[in-house]
Motif scaffolding. Structure first.
Motif, mmCIF file in Angstrom:
data_model
loop_
_atom_site.group_PDB
_atom_site.id
_atom_site.type_symbol
_atom_site.label_atom_id
_atom_site.label_comp_id
_atom_site.label_asym_id
_atom_site.label_seq_id
_atom_site.Cartn_x
_atom_site.Cartn_y
_atom_site.Cartn_z
ATOM 1 N N ARG A 94 26.198 12.876 3.942
ATOM 2 C CA ARG A 94 25.928 11.761 3.027
ATOM 3 C C ARG A 94 26.235 12.133 1.574
ATOM 4 O O ARG A 94 25.689 13.096 1.036
ATOM 5 C CB ARG A 94 24.455 11.364 3.163
ATOM 6 C CG ARG A 94 24.047 10.156 2.324
ATOM 7 C CD ARG A 94 22.546 9.949 2.402
ATOM 8 N NE ARG A 94 22.094 8.814 1.615
ATOM 9 C CZ ARG A 94 21.742 7.642 2.119
ATOM 10 N NH1 ARG A 94 21.810 7.449 3.423
ATOM 11 N NH2 ARG A 94 21.333 6.661 1.345
ATOM 12 N N ASP A 114 22.821 5.840 9.717
ATOM 13 C CA ASP A 114 22.790 7.302 9.769
ATOM 14 C C ASP A 114 24.156 7.817 9.316
ATOM 15 O O ASP A 114 25.147 7.705 10.033
ATOM 16 C CB ASP A 114 22.476 7.767 11.191
ATOM 17 C CG ASP A 114 22.346 9.283 11.293
ATOM 18 O OD1 ASP A 114 22.212 9.935 10.238
ATOM 19 O OD2 ASP A 114 22.402 9.808 12.420
ATOM 20 N N ASP A 171 29.044 -0.757 10.496
ATOM 21 C CA ASP A 171 28.493 0.513 10.030
ATOM 22 C C ASP A 171 29.510 1.637 10.170
ATOM 23 O O ASP A 171 29.590 2.532 9.315
ATOM 24 C CB ASP A 171 27.219 0.853 10.804
ATOM 25 C CG ASP A 171 26.091 -0.129 10.532
ATOM 26 O OD1 ASP A 171 26.236 -0.960 9.597
ATOM 27 O OD2 ASP A 171 25.072 -0.091 11.247
ATOM 28 N N HIS A 224 27.619 7.425 15.708
ATOM 29 C CA HIS A 224 28.041 8.748 16.171
ATOM 30 C C HIS A 224 28.829 8.677 17.478
ATOM 31 O O HIS A 224 29.584 9.597 17.804
ATOM 32 C CB HIS A 224 26.828 9.677 16.322
ATOM 33 C CG HIS A 224 25.861 9.267 17.396
ATOM 34 N ND1 HIS A 224 26.094 9.501 18.737
ATOM 35 C CD2 HIS A 224 24.663 8.635 17.335
ATOM 36 C CE1 HIS A 224 25.084 9.037 19.452
ATOM 37 N NE2 HIS A 224 24.211 8.505 18.632
#
Length: 334
Positions: free
Chosen positions: A55, A51, A20, A228
């Motif tokens: 985006r 997440d 990811d 994150h």
């Protein structure tokens, strides 16, 4: 003017934080390339949501549908492989043919194919590597994740080693001011039998660190990593060392300047540890209690030296990775 669109290829959205992070990093690199445009990006549907900060416009196709894949490649401006270990046959032979098929379809439809920071191998048979060498010859641009990947073929010598995409524009955590005492353990359940027999006898103050919640060992106190944690690192003062079976577990440790012991269940983990100057234990040598006794002594006596190596070598990989956007610009002739 039509909105340009690019197809992103990788093993994204299956619950592994490392994959990811590669997806987000690919988007960030391309957003820096197309800073004055607003392109759309195609990708296969995610099994687990990601997440994504800032985006961009995203469209999804069904990963198992060859027809949708063909239509997507045909409508895209180009095809971009964003890192990872896609070209191997250790876990699946079909994946090699699938990703080579993507490259050949890009050639068929005259779309530029760009492969950034690729890890190569391992392969079950030599002819798998020969087939790959033929297929990668159609790429407009190719760069590798590590010297071991590039070194599998003499014909790849002219291509660059850029490191993993995770290192691009990486923000490093600051060194802790206190003396840390906890050893982080990132262990995959299928390989974890060594833990109670060997490791716990020599190193007792430990905490699990999880990269893939459905596959990694965990406890109630486990630290579960999310993208994150790579994009906006925070000081991890409690960890003196990390022991990891996962590639991006080692990268998280490097980003947080935590020396690590890489348990090499896969050649890519050994390659990364060598790049960063850290300790490597070949699996299944980690079953040996004597091995862990020696490692524990080394961890106690040489932590400062391994951390110094980590700081220097991580900075070098961050520097090498800065050319990813330039590579894309050159390949797309922007």
């Amino acid at each position: 003017m039509n909105q340009p669109a690019y197809l992103l290829i990788g093993y994204y959205g299956f619950g592994n934080v490392g994959d990811d992070v590669l997806f987000i990093q690919t988007l960030r690199i391309l957003q820096s390339v197309f800073s004055t445009q607003n392109p759309r990006f195609y990708c296969h549907e995610f099994r687990h949501p990601i997440d994504i900060p800032n985006r961009p416009a995203l469209s999804f196709y069904l990963r198992g549908s060859i027809l949708q894949l063909v239509k997507t490649i045909r409508s895209a401006e180009g095809v971009i492989f964003g890192g990872g270990s896609l070209f191997q046959t250790r876990s699946s032979t079909r994946s090699l043919f699938y990703y080579l098929g993507v490259i050949l379809l890009s050639v068929l439809f005259r779309k530029p194919c760009i492969l950034m920071g690729q890890g190569i191998g391992p392969f079950k048979y030599k002819w798998h590597l020969r087939l790959l060498k033929w297929g990668l010859g159609f790429a407009r641009h190719l760069s590798f994740r590590d010297p071991d990947s590039r070194g599998q073929s003499d014909q790849w010598g002219q291509h660059s080693v850029r490191g993993d995409l995770s290192f691009w524009n990486m923000a490093q955590a600051s060194l802790p001011t206190d003396t840390p005492s906890v050893v982080g353990i990132n262990a995959i359940q299928n390989y974890s039998k060594w833990i109670p027999k060997s490791f716990s006898k020599t190193i007792r103050n430990t905490q699990y660190i999880v990269c893939h919640p459905s596959q990694d060992c965990a406890s109630k106190e486990a630290l579960v990593l999310a993208p994150h944690d790579f994009l906006s690192p925070t000081p991890s003062a409690r960890f003196s060392w990390m022991v990891s079976m996962r590639y991006h577990g080692c990268i998280w440790a490097a980003q947080h300047l935590i020396p690590f012991v890489a348990i090499a269940i896969d050649p890519k983990i050994k390659a990364l540890a060598h790049q960063l100057g850290q300790i490597v234990i070949d699996y299944p040598a980690c079953f040996s209690e004597k091995t862990w006794a020696d490692i524990a002594q080394l961890m106690h006596q040489e932590r400062a030296n391994f951390q110094e190596l980590l700081v220097k070598n991580t900075s070098d990989l961050i520097q090498d990775s800065r050319l990813f956007p330039h590579d894309v610009q050159q390949a797309l002739r922007l």
